[in-house]
Design a protein around this motif. Structure first.
Motif, PDB file in Angstrom:
ATOM      1  N   GLU A  11       7.142  -0.483   7.846  1.00  0.00           N
ATOM      2  CA  GLU A  11       8.231  -1.445   7.982  1.00  0.00           C
ATOM      3  C   GLU A  11       9.488  -0.761   8.524  1.00  0.00           C
ATOM      4  O   GLU A  11      10.188  -1.302   9.381  1.00  0.00           O
ATOM      5  CB  GLU A  11       8.538  -2.098   6.637  1.00  0.00           C
ATOM      6  N   LYS A  12       9.764   0.440   8.036  1.00  0.00           N
ATOM      7  CA  LYS A  12      10.939   1.190   8.475  1.00  0.00           C
ATOM      8  C   LYS A  12      10.831   1.528   9.959  1.00  0.00           C
ATOM      9  O   LYS A  12      11.803   1.385  10.712  1.00  0.00           O
ATOM     10  CB  LYS A  12      11.064   2.461   7.638  1.00  0.00           C
TER      11      LYS A  12
ATOM     12  N   LYS B 130       6.024   0.767   3.279  1.00  0.00           N
ATOM     13  CA  LYS B 130       7.454   0.930   3.525  1.00  0.00           C
ATOM     14  C   LYS B 130       7.725   1.723   4.796  1.00  0.00           C
ATOM     15  O   LYS B 130       8.641   1.411   5.546  1.00  0.00           O
ATOM     16  CB  LYS B 130       8.117   1.618   2.327  1.00  0.00           C
TER      17      LYS B 130
END
Length: 116
Positions: free
Chosen positions: A92-93, A89
């Motif tokens: 991706e962020k 995550k």
């Protein structure tokens, strides 16, 4: 309140031998990796072990299903990553933030500083 030092009854019992961690948990289980016989056969065919395993697994000439299963099990960790491996995550962020900051919202140039 006392801290540290000798405490009666603590530590290993007298007469026991040291057993490294993980030996009881891995007892009887086969380790992951490429079996030695596969490495030898792959070397004889001048292939890397993964290519050899995939060749055996996909070959219609090999009739032994147990051997095909063993090749699939040994090759799986090299072909398919586990769920936890790879981009998470946070990655991706960060990627989305870089993408958003690269278009029309990118930072402008700094003003020129004329010094005399």
């Amino acid at each position: 309140m006392a801290r540290g030092g000798y405490r009666p009854g603590s530590g290993p019992r007298k007469g026991t031998k040291y057993r490294p961690r993980g030996t009881a948990a891995t007892k009887g289980k086969k380790p992951y990796g490429i079996p030695e016989d596969v490495k030898k056969e792959a070397k004889a065919d001048n292939l890397d072990p993964l290519t050899y395993m995939l060749k055996i697994m996909n070959s219609p000439d090999v009739k032994d299903d147990a051997r095909k299963d063993r090749m699939a099990i040994a090759a799986a960790p090299f072909c398919h990553p586990r769920k936890g491996e790879g981009a998470g995550k946070k990655d991706e962020k960060d990627g989305k933030a870089k993408e958003a900051g690269s278009g029309k919202f990118k930072p402008s140039k700094a003003p020129l500083a004329l010094v005399k």
